[in-house]
Scaffold this active site. Structure first.
Site, short mmCIF file in Angstrom:
data_model
loop_
_atom_site.label_atom_id
_atom_site.label_comp_id
_atom_site.label_asym_id
_atom_site.label_seq_id
_atom_site.Cartn_x
_atom_site.Cartn_y
_atom_site.Cartn_z
N ARG A 49 0.84 -1.19 0.00
CA ARG A 49 0.00 0.00 0.00
C ARG A 49 0.87 1.24 0.00
O ARG A 49 1.86 1.32 0.73
CB ARG A 49 -0.88 0.03 1.26
CG ARG A 49 -1.95 -1.02 1.30
CD ARG A 49 -2.76 -0.90 2.57
NE ARG A 49 -3.38 0.42 2.70
CZ ARG A 49 -4.23 0.74 3.68
NH1 ARG A 49 -4.54 -0.14 4.60
NH2 ARG A 49 -4.77 1.94 3.74
N ASP A 51 0.35 5.42 0.57
CA ASP A 51 -0.66 6.31 1.12
C ASP A 51 -1.05 7.40 0.13
O ASP A 51 -0.44 7.57 -0.92
CB ASP A 51 -0.13 6.95 2.41
CG ASP A 51 0.00 5.94 3.55
OD1 ASP A 51 -0.72 4.93 3.52
OD2 ASP A 51 0.82 6.17 4.45
N ARG A 208 8.11 8.04 6.08
CA ARG A 208 7.87 9.45 6.34
C ARG A 208 8.18 9.82 7.79
O ARG A 208 8.68 10.92 8.07
CB ARG A 208 6.43 9.80 5.98
CG ARG A 208 6.16 9.73 4.48
CD ARG A 208 4.68 9.65 4.16
NE ARG A 208 3.96 10.81 4.65
CZ ARG A 208 2.63 10.87 4.69
NH1 ARG A 208 1.90 9.85 4.28
NH2 ARG A 208 2.04 11.95 5.15
#
Length: 264
Positions: A49, A51, A208
């Site tokens: 995945r 984001d 991040r």
């Protein structure tokens, strides 16, 4: 027959890879284009995945089809699919793999890059984060070295995520210079940094949060050794803030060669 599709996408305006009820996603667009081009309902499974707003220059997804179009004329099939896909998504290649090959579970490493610029630059702002503070690259790299190896990275995981395990094995992590396509000051790349990290797997929001933590070190607000203290705490509140998603790129997903031997 199972195939791997190599995909790139600009995450701007998309809700990430995974299908969402009320927002556009990469998965939904790729499934729609494949289904239309092949004349059958296609379901795609991604390597992971990404984001909202995050980009990918080399994303892999697998799908099954009984159509002879893919194997018979792959170039024409890719052309048709790209004609249907929106402008911010492109399909590069389709490769036959073993019928049990899995885009997510068979990947043995993934690489992400995060781009930062410390001088105002209108030509990179869409894909790089403008950090106004001077950064100590050497200190950030000393902090990045502490990420190497197998560790519990739950301190960098988004709160509320439900990963099966918080352990990841990081094999490379560090900062280097990058050169913008349009350089305001030719030959001077001092204001442009990229963080590259490779691991067997990543937790949600992990990269991040790591970048945000290393930025704290680069600004001189924390010592490099603080990174190890944060990891040992397993506390998301101890780590730095997550940096914006628009400057993050998934740049490589690697697989063992044997999954491409579909005749075995």
């Amino acid at each position: 027959m199972r195939f791997f599709a190599s995909i790139s996408y600009n995450g701007s305006g998309l809700s990430g890879w995974q299908i969402q009820d009320n927002a556009p996603s990469v998965q939904a667009e790729v499934q729609r284009a494949l289904s239309a081009a092949l004349g059958e309902k296609i379901t795609v499974v991604g390597a992971g995945r990404t984001d909202t707003g995050v980009n990918a220059s080399d994303f892999t997804a697998h799908f099954d089809t009984g159509s002879s179009l893919v194997a018979g004329d792959p170039a024409q099939t890719i052309y048709k699919i790209n004609a249907i896909l929106p402008k911010n998504i492109v399909l590069h290649d389709i490769v036959r793999v073993r019928d049990d090959a899995h885009a997510r579970f068979d990947a043995d490493s993934r690489t992400y890059r995060y781009y930062v610029h410390s001088r105002k630059d209108p030509f990179v702002r869409d894909f790089s984060w403008y950090c106004k503070f001077p950064l100590d690259v050497e200190a950030m790299n000393r902090g990045a070295e502490l990420l190497l190896g197998r560790h519990d990275f739950s301190c960098f995981e988004k709160t509320g995520s439900a990963a099966a395990s918080p352990e990841c094995e990081v094999t490379a992590a560090g900062w280097s210079r990058w050169t913008p396509v349009v350089a305001p000051m030719p030959g001077d790349t001092s204001g442009y940094l990229v963080f590259t990290i490779t691991a067997n797997r990543f937790l949600r929001n992990m990269v991040r949060a790591i970048v945000g933590t290393l930025i704290e070190v680069g600004r001189g607000r924390q010592e490099p050794g603080w990174v190890a203290d944060v990891m040992a705490s397993r506390d998301r509140c101890r780590a730095g803030q997550s940096v914006p998603g628009h400057a993050l790129f998934l740049t490589d997903v690697h697989y063992p060669e044997e999954i491409f031997d579909y005749n075995s």
